[in-house]
Design an enzyme around this catalytic site. Sequence first.
Site: not given
Length: 362
Positions: A112, A116, A175, A177-178, A213, A242
Amino acid sequence: MSLVAKAFPLARPFIHMLDAEKAHRLTIRALTVLPKGRAVASPPSLKVSAFGLDFPNPLGLAAGFDKNAEVADAMLAQGFGFVEVGTLTPKPQEGNAKPRLFRLAEDRAVINRMGFNNDGHWAALKRLEARRGRPGIVGVNIGANKDSGDRIADYVQGIAFFSAIADYFTVNISSPNTPGLRALQSRAELDALLARLNEAREKQARRPPMLLKIAPDLRGDELEDIAQSCGRGAVDGILVSNTTISRPTLISRARDEMGGLSGEPLFELSTRQLAKLYLLTKGRIPLVGAGGIGSAKQAWAKITAGATLLQLYSALVYEGPGLVPAILEGLRQRFAVSGKESLAAITGSAAKDWAHQGDSGT
């Protein structure tokens, strides 16, 4: 077994014909309208106490499934010992461009790059307040907006917004993805973040436990820094881990998609990191083991590697919610023959073995 769990094997072929993100939204909508039924009873032997909370069992639903706090009660009814909603950011945001969610069925994995996507603090707060007084532990996973000028302030706002309603917090700084978010895991930035969050917590009338996390891709020295920063009560627990930006051997066509990899291929990496952190913290900080759990055997392995609590998500894509009671029954059976008085007596019992897996010469 719940009605949802019974229906999943029949619905799975049709669900998997849909784009992964559309299928997920359809699942959320279905869970909001279908009868929740009675919660699956947890085996009494699997009760766990951690950071001041009493969990009916150690198996939780990871953040990412219920991003907007829409179906916490429906998922608790599947048998989960706790549910984590989010990741939630102060302002609503669309996330990254679609497509951004990919099934890797042959690898029993998911990639993925959601970014967010969520409805923001206010929308989630209203939903959580609407369930006030209902049973079940619901944690809130907080993050920062992509365009934020002060990301630490976004996390502080999350603490202030949800302290009156959250059973615990998870601070998501891992994450992939940021852009730039994982930099908050560095020693100096993490110390600054935790200092401001704990200052914010002191101002609240209610102070839920706070977990951090982390990513599974940290080097040994970076894990040592995490252990140092999180000691002395800076956090109440650490969630390992994560998704990963690494790519072990994969056979699915979507293997080259950008984003975080979760599911079966993450299991060994995340479990090794879990065990290393357990040893670094000497078992003094409760750890939540996540990454690749898809069976009772893997759930048990996480516990022996150092996990007090567990989380899963990706395996539900392939197995459905019937996996939850199956794992709990498997854990009950393993505990029954262990000869131990509690799961706490098993936690970390194989941490040294797991921590050194893959070392040269072993």
